[in-house]
Design an enzyme around this catalytic site. Sequence first.
Site, mmCIF file in Angstrom:
data_model
loop_
_atom_site.group_PDB
_atom_site.id
_atom_site.type_symbol
_atom_site.label_atom_id
_atom_site.label_comp_id
_atom_site.label_asym_id
_atom_site.label_seq_id
_atom_site.Cartn_x
_atom_site.Cartn_y
_atom_site.Cartn_z
ATOM 1 N N SER A 1 0.854 -1.178 0.000
ATOM 2 C CA SER A 1 0.000 0.000 0.000
ATOM 3 C C SER A 1 0.890 1.228 0.000
ATOM 4 C CB SER A 1 -0.871 0.006 1.266
ATOM 5 O OG SER A 1 -1.535 1.236 1.420
ATOM 6 N N TYR B 1 -2.188 -0.761 10.525
ATOM 7 C CA TYR B 1 -2.162 -1.116 9.109
ATOM 8 C C TYR B 1 -0.884 -0.589 8.456
ATOM 9 C CZ TYR B 1 -3.602 -1.470 4.218
ATOM 10 O OH TYR B 1 -3.662 -1.771 2.882
ATOM 11 N N LYS C 1 2.224 -2.761 6.742
ATOM 12 C CA LYS C 1 2.652 -2.555 5.352
ATOM 13 C C LYS C 1 4.091 -2.055 5.287
ATOM 14 C CE LYS C 1 -1.134 -3.970 3.430
ATOM 15 N NZ LYS C 1 -1.180 -5.105 2.496
ATOM 16 N N SER D 1 -13.290 -0.762 -2.799
ATOM 17 C CA SER D 1 -13.496 -2.187 -2.542
ATOM 18 C C SER D 1 -14.328 -2.349 -1.282
ATOM 19 C CB SER D 1 -12.146 -2.901 -2.379
ATOM 20 O OG SER D 1 -11.580 -2.589 -1.125
#
Length: 158
Positions: A96, A109, A113, A145
């Site tokens: 990401s 998160y 990553k 998404s």
Amino acid sequence: LEISSLSDNDILVLRLDLTDKSSHEAATNSVLKHFGKIDVLVNNGGRSQRSLFVDTSLDVYNAIIELNYLGTISLTKYVLNHMIQRKKGKIVTVSSVMGIMGAPLATGYCASKHALQGFFNSLRTELTDYPEISIIQICPGPVQSQIIQNVFTENLAK
């Protein structure tokens, strides 16, 4: 109009839980038994986060690292062993843009990553004796998404 030349033998669907690292070797072996080789591994499993650090349980950080980072490198380890034997292959990891920079409400998160970026950048340097094995990282920005419906929040039960 093109007619596909794929047959049933060209397709194998396996259920895989990235957090069940004890299943990764068997899954790799199932693919090898079916196809005889693995040319490309696409690491694209993971879960995002939306919560402030000060409100977030450490259990959430443990779970996100377990899934996004440790699960990915576990599966990679088994597939890479096969690629090293063949001296060729491609390992593609969807990271990401948050693996390069930080963002609010996504500390865990982003950390997971960033860990993937550091791991695969380091792994690439360890594979200089295998020029036909490529380590590729894809770092998309925001995507449309369903990922937002399944994010980690401040506690694992939410």
